[in-house]
Design a protein around this motif. Structure first.
Motif, PDB file in Angstrom:
ATOM      1  N   PHE A  63       6.889  -6.154  -5.427  1.00  0.00           N
ATOM      2  CA  PHE A  63       6.810  -7.261  -4.464  1.00  0.00           C
ATOM      3  C   PHE A  63       5.541  -7.136  -3.622  1.00  0.00           C
ATOM      4  CE2 PHE A  63       7.518  -8.752  -0.109  1.00  0.00           C
ATOM      5  CZ  PHE A  63       7.615 -10.103  -0.372  1.00  0.00           C
ATOM      6  N   ALA A  64       5.259  -5.922  -3.139  1.00  0.00           N
ATOM      7  CA  ALA A  64       4.061  -5.721  -2.308  1.00  0.00           C
ATOM      8  C   ALA A  64       2.791  -6.016  -3.112  1.00  0.00           C
ATOM      9  CB  ALA A  64       4.033  -4.287  -1.776  1.00  0.00           C
ATOM     10  N   LEU A 115       4.377  -1.848   4.404  1.00  0.00           N
ATOM     11  CA  LEU A 115       3.567  -2.384   3.303  1.00  0.00           C
ATOM     12  C   LEU A 115       4.227  -3.613   2.688  1.00  0.00           C
ATOM     13  CD1 LEU A 115       2.356   0.873   1.509  1.00  0.00           C
ATOM     14  CD2 LEU A 115       0.891  -0.929   2.413  1.00  0.00           C
ATOM     15  N   ALA A 116       5.557  -3.538   2.529  1.00  0.00           N
ATOM     16  CA  ALA A 116       6.278  -4.685   1.948  1.00  0.00           C
ATOM     17  C   ALA A 116       6.168  -5.902   2.863  1.00  0.00           C
ATOM     18  CB  ALA A 116       7.730  -4.312   1.705  1.00  0.00           C
ATOM     19  N   TYR A 142      10.421 -15.461  -6.563  1.00  0.00           N
ATOM     20  CA  TYR A 142      10.224 -16.630  -5.684  1.00  0.00           C
ATOM     21  C   TYR A 142       8.760 -16.709  -5.223  1.00  0.00           C
ATOM     22  CZ  TYR A 142      10.329 -19.640  -1.650  1.00  0.00           C
ATOM     23  OH  TYR A 142      10.048 -20.641  -0.766  1.00  0.00           O
ATOM     24  N   THR A 143       8.190 -15.546  -4.899  1.00  0.00           N
ATOM     25  CA  THR A 143       6.785 -15.511  -4.468  1.00  0.00           C
ATOM     26  C   THR A 143       5.883 -16.024  -5.593  1.00  0.00           C
ATOM     27  OG1 THR A 143       7.297 -13.594  -3.109  1.00  0.00           O
ATOM     28  CG2 THR A 143       4.984 -13.994  -3.548  1.00  0.00           C
ATOM     29  N   THR A 194       2.296  -8.336  -5.110  1.00  0.00           N
ATOM     30  CA  THR A 194       2.010  -9.781  -5.229  1.00  0.00           C
ATOM     31  C   THR A 194       0.865 -10.188  -4.293  1.00  0.00           C
ATOM     32  OG1 THR A 194       3.669 -10.342  -3.552  1.00  0.00           O
ATOM     33  CG2 THR A 194       4.393 -10.410  -5.859  1.00  0.00           C
ATOM     34  N   ALA A 195       0.702  -9.427  -3.197  1.00  0.00           N
ATOM     35  CA  ALA A 195      -0.358  -9.767  -2.225  1.00  0.00           C
ATOM     36  C   ALA A 195      -1.732  -9.709  -2.879  1.00  0.00           C
ATOM     37  CB  ALA A 195      -0.300  -8.800  -1.045  1.00  0.00           C
ATOM     38  N   PHE A 196      -1.887  -8.860  -3.891  1.00  0.00           N
ATOM     39  CA  PHE A 196      -3.198  -8.702  -4.528  1.00  0.00           C
ATOM     40  C   PHE A 196      -3.232  -9.289  -5.944  1.00  0.00           C
ATOM     41  CE2 PHE A 196      -2.692  -4.856  -1.774  1.00  0.00           C
ATOM     42  CZ  PHE A 196      -3.555  -5.279  -0.767  1.00  0.00           C
ATOM     43  N   SER A 238       2.710  -7.509   2.980  1.00  0.00           N
ATOM     44  CA  SER A 238       2.289  -8.193   1.750  1.00  0.00           C
ATOM     45  C   SER A 238       2.762  -9.648   1.698  1.00  0.00           C
ATOM     46  CB  SER A 238       2.825  -7.441   0.527  1.00  0.00           C
ATOM     47  OG  SER A 238       4.230  -7.553   0.485  1.00  0.00           O
ATOM     48  N   ILE A 239       3.607 -10.040   2.637  1.00  0.00           N
ATOM     49  CA  ILE A 239       4.137 -11.415   2.609  1.00  0.00           C
ATOM     50  C   ILE A 239       3.042 -12.393   3.006  1.00  0.00           C
ATOM     51  CG2 ILE A 239       5.810 -13.007   3.646  1.00  0.00           C
ATOM     52  CD1 ILE A 239       7.652 -10.530   4.010  1.00  0.00           C
ATOM     53  N   ARG A 240       2.829 -13.384   2.159  1.00  0.00           N
ATOM     54  CA  ARG A 240       1.844 -14.444   2.451  1.00  0.00           C
ATOM     55  C   ARG A 240       2.621 -15.720   2.752  1.00  0.00           C
ATOM     56  NH1 ARG A 240      -0.414 -10.702   2.935  1.00  0.00           N
ATOM     57  NH2 ARG A 240      -2.112  -9.717   1.799  1.00  0.00           N
ATOM     58  N   ALA A 242      12.669   1.223  -5.111  1.00  0.00           N
ATOM     59  CA  ALA A 242      11.287   1.487  -4.694  1.00  0.00           C
ATOM     60  C   ALA A 242      10.311   0.781  -5.634  1.00  0.00           C
ATOM     61  CB  ALA A 242      11.031   2.988  -4.681  1.00  0.00           C
ATOM     62  N   VAL A 260      10.253  -2.867  -4.716  1.00  0.00           N
ATOM     63  CA  VAL A 260       9.510  -3.122  -3.464  1.00  0.00           C
ATOM     64  C   VAL A 260       8.010  -3.036  -3.729  1.00  0.00           C
ATOM     65  CG1 VAL A 260       9.045  -2.276  -1.126  1.00  0.00           C
ATOM     66  CG2 VAL A 260      11.396  -2.329  -1.972  1.00  0.00           C
ATOM     67  N   LEU A 261       7.600  -2.035  -4.504  1.00  0.00           N
ATOM     68  CA  LEU A 261       6.174  -1.901  -4.834  1.00  0.00           C
ATOM     69  C   LEU A 261       5.676  -3.147  -5.564  1.00  0.00           C
ATOM     70  CD1 LEU A 261       3.450  -0.582  -5.503  1.00  0.00           C
ATOM     71  CD2 LEU A 261       4.575   0.683  -7.322  1.00  0.00           C
ATOM     72  N   LEU A 293       4.608 -19.470   0.535  1.00  0.00           N
ATOM     73  CA  LEU A 293       6.068 -19.325   0.453  1.00  0.00           C
ATOM     74  C   LEU A 293       6.814 -20.560   0.948  1.00  0.00           C
ATOM     75  CD1 LEU A 293       6.649 -15.594   1.482  1.00  0.00           C
ATOM     76  CD2 LEU A 293       6.699 -16.595  -0.790  1.00  0.00           C
ATOM     77  N   THR A 305       2.302   4.226  -2.799  1.00  0.00           N
ATOM     78  CA  THR A 305       3.757   4.095  -2.826  1.00  0.00           C
ATOM     79  C   THR A 305       4.395   5.323  -3.473  1.00  0.00           C
ATOM     80  OG1 THR A 305       3.451   1.727  -3.023  1.00  0.00           O
ATOM     81  CG2 THR A 305       5.643   2.534  -3.477  1.00  0.00           C
ATOM     82  N   LEU A 349      -2.423   0.774  -4.010  1.00  0.00           N
ATOM     83  CA  LEU A 349      -1.075   0.514  -3.502  1.00  0.00           C
ATOM     84  C   LEU A 349      -0.036   1.289  -4.322  1.00  0.00           C
ATOM     85  CD1 LEU A 349       0.742  -1.254  -1.608  1.00  0.00           C
ATOM     86  CD2 LEU A 349       0.823  -2.923  -3.456  1.00  0.00           C
ATOM     87  N   PHE A 370       6.355   2.475   4.111  1.00  0.00           N
ATOM     88  CA  PHE A 370       6.762   1.774   2.890  1.00  0.00           C
ATOM     89  C   PHE A 370       7.251   0.363   3.231  1.00  0.00           C
ATOM     90  CE2 PHE A 370       9.924   1.411  -0.691  1.00  0.00           C
ATOM     91  CZ  PHE A 370       8.987   1.367  -1.698  1.00  0.00           C
TER      92      PHE A 370
END
Lengths: 144, 443
Positions: free
Chosen positions: B214-215, A15-16, B105-106, B217-219, A19-21, B208, B211-212, A25, B420, B416, A12
């Motif tokens: 936030f994760a 994954l977080a 922020y992202t 945001t990558a996609f 995911s950071i790009r 949780a 966090v999901l 940022l 999760t 995702l 978990f």
């Protein structure tokens, strides 16, 4: 704690973190002037920047909606640059009918010269004896 | 920038009656996200209808048409008492706040990236932005432009939702300006993140869920600025996530949201059409006895029907099925291993995919089985993508390189989400088990 629970937490968190790009940022903290300039010229990078977009803007300014314009570029080969020149002209000259003089198989479509009201020639020889409507930025717009 | 923001805000407001007509109890982030997505679909419908009726587009005609539909939906929302989606869990907690701020922020950083300059992507000015600009000049859909053999490069068969949304912005702004159109990607991304956050909070603790989100945001925040990836990801992902709830918890309002959103995904990209089929097939795979539930996907079919009929009537072909597709597929099937190697080599976000696959292994069989629907959708959609590579008339290397990274991101958010949920349930289940075992030891 059960091993499966530990692995779940680790996955978990992983994954977080994954995911950071990072590049976007940092944008709020840097001077974005260079990035702005680089992205502005990105579509026309190489020998096309900055004259080709300026030439197309000038062609747009000297023609009106509904006019048909045939396009010649220095390559006159599809994959060598003509496809780009044609696509880009289609965008800048929207409302006009942009006619290609080269096909995807590099075959010349000279019939389009006859169909067009104007010929836009960029870094190539314009047809002789035709009235020049505009000349600049490395190109010429002639009326047929 | 103000004009684009005004257009996006108008889109959001227009969509509120639609969101409430589908689900009266829709509130908070989900309402905002869904309203924007429905508003975007409503504008698409309004502009397409005006063009088909030969009514010239203007800021007034398009807004009046969209308002008329929105007013009708508001009337439906007031009159009809359709049951709502499941109750939201506790969405916020002090511990989740820092993570939500990181997500915000992202999003802000992404907005700076998406608006660094005029939209620069090739596919924007050769496909999505080009069509919008041409249509604005013509004050309607320029059918002659779409049918011209010289314009095949702009894929005239592609659905028009995004170009018509761009066109609306130009109409209310008084002319074409591509300087701030990157904000559309931000809006679609934000809409999806709000929906993910809301749906996640119904099934997991606020931390949780944060966090999901936030994760995700990558996609959800597509780096292909100006392309139809952002709306496709938003409509498709939200659609699959709502259908997931409908399948797992038998929520009819979730089914309505899912079906409409999938229809809008199919109005955004051809992959959206494939996604509707994938969702239908996955519903059957999960529970064949509930095949009647498939009929509830009718809004998806109804929404994509007009453009599908227009495409057929105007003979606008999809390039990948150009003549000899079967022969190409047979030849490429013999290169199956090398095709697979290319796909693995070009896979973006590889760590995310590795971890999502690892989660499937870590999760106990019982919780994994509960997420069969989403896994089936993802597998079937991937199968369609590979099928497209088998028949493509383009150079395979080039086609994979230019599309695979985009395609895999279209289906990543639902995966995702499910992964999760698996991890959260596995953690909770194992902890409960460990406590029970500890209790037995004591006795």
């Amino acid at each position: 704690m059960h091993p499966r629970a530990i692995l779940s937490i680790a996955c978990f968190i992983g994954l977080a973190i994954a995911s950071i790009r990072t590049p976007p940022l940092v944008l709020p903290f840097i001077d974005r002037t260079n990035a702005h300039e680089s992205m502005t010229m990105y579509p026309d990078r190489g020998v096309w920047w900055p004259d080709y977009p300026r030439f197309l803007e000038a062609v747009r300014a000297h023609t009106k909606s509904g006019d048909s314009i045939a396009l010649a570029d220095p390559t006159m080969r599809w994959d060598a640059g003509y496809s780009y020149a044609y696509y880009r002209a289609s965008y800048f000259l929207s409302g006009r009918e942009v006619l290609p003089l080269v096909g995807p198989d590099d075959r010349r479509i000279m019939a389009n010269v006859g169909r067009a009201q104007y010929v836009a020639v960029w870094h190539n020889r314009p047809p002789r004896g035709r009235p020049v409507v505009f000349a600049g930025y490395g190109g010429v717009l002639v009326r047929r | 920038m103000a004009l684009v923001l005004a257009a996006l805000f108008t889109t959001l407001v227009l969509g509120i009656p639609a969101a409430l007509a589908i689900d009266r109890e829709c509130r908070g982030g989900a309402l905002v996200g869904l309203s924007f997505l429905y508003g975007s679909g409503l504008l698409y419908g309004a502009l397409l209808t005006l063009s088909l009726l030969h009514i010239t587009w203007s800021a007034i005609t398009t807004t009046v048409a969209a308002l008329a539909v929105a007013a009708g939906l508001a009337f439906v929302a007031r009159r009809k008492s359709l049951e709502a989606t499941g109750t939201a869990g506790r969405a916020w907690s002090p511990a989740a706040l820092p993570i939500d701020l990181l997500t915000a922020y992202t999003l802000f950083s992404y907005a700076l990236y998406a608006t660094l300059a005029r939209v620069w992507e090739w596919d924007f000015w050769a496909i999505w932005g080009l069509k919008a600009r041409v249509f604005v000049e013509a004050s309607g859909i320029d059918w002659r432009f779409l049918r011209s053999p010289f314009n095949e490069f702009c894929h005239p068969d592609y659905p028009l939702l995004l170009p018509l949304n761009y066109a609306y912005t130009a109409l209310i702004g008084g002319g074409w300006d591509d300087r701030w159109l990157g904000l559309f990607g931000v809006a679609y991304g934000l809409a999806l993140l709000l929906i993910v956050r809301s749906l996640a909070s119904r099934e997991m603790p606020p931390v949780a869920a944060a966090v999901l989100t936030f994760a995700a945001t990558a996609f959800a925040l597509s780096h292909y600025v100006g392309l139809a990836e952002a709306p496709m990801i938003a409509f498709g992902s939200a659609g699959v996530l709502f259908i997931r709830r409908a399948v797992m918890f038998d929520e009819r309002a979730a089914m309505r949201h899912g079906a409409v959103l999938l229809g809008l995904a199919g109005s955004t990209k051809n992959e959206g059409l494939a996604l509707i089929v994938a969702v239908g097939a996955a519903m059957l795979l999960v529970d064949r006895s509930h095949w009647r539930r498939l009929l509830r996907l009718w809004p998806a079919v109804a929404i994509v029907a007009p453009w599908t009929i227009i495409r057929i009537a105007l003979n606008l072909h999809t390039d990948i099925v150009r003549g000899g597709a079967f022969a190409r597929a047979v030849i490429r099937l013999h290169e199956g291993i090398s095709l697979l190697q290319r796909l693995i080599a070009q896979l973006p976000d590889s760590w995310m995919w590795i971890l999502m696959l690892a989660a499937l292994v870590i999760a106990s069989h019982r919780v994994r089985a509960a997420e069969r629907f989403v896994f089936s959708v993802v597998a079937i959609q991937l199968f369609f993508y590979v099928g497209a590579y088998l028949v493509t008339p383009h150079d395979l290397e080039w086609h994979i390189e230019t599309s695979w990274p985009r395609l895999t991101r279209q289906i990543a958010v639902p995966l995702l989400f499910s992964v999760t949920v698996l991890l959260a349930r596995t953690f909770a289940g194992e902890e409960t088990l460990a406590h029970a075992e500890a209790g037995q030891d004591l006795h």
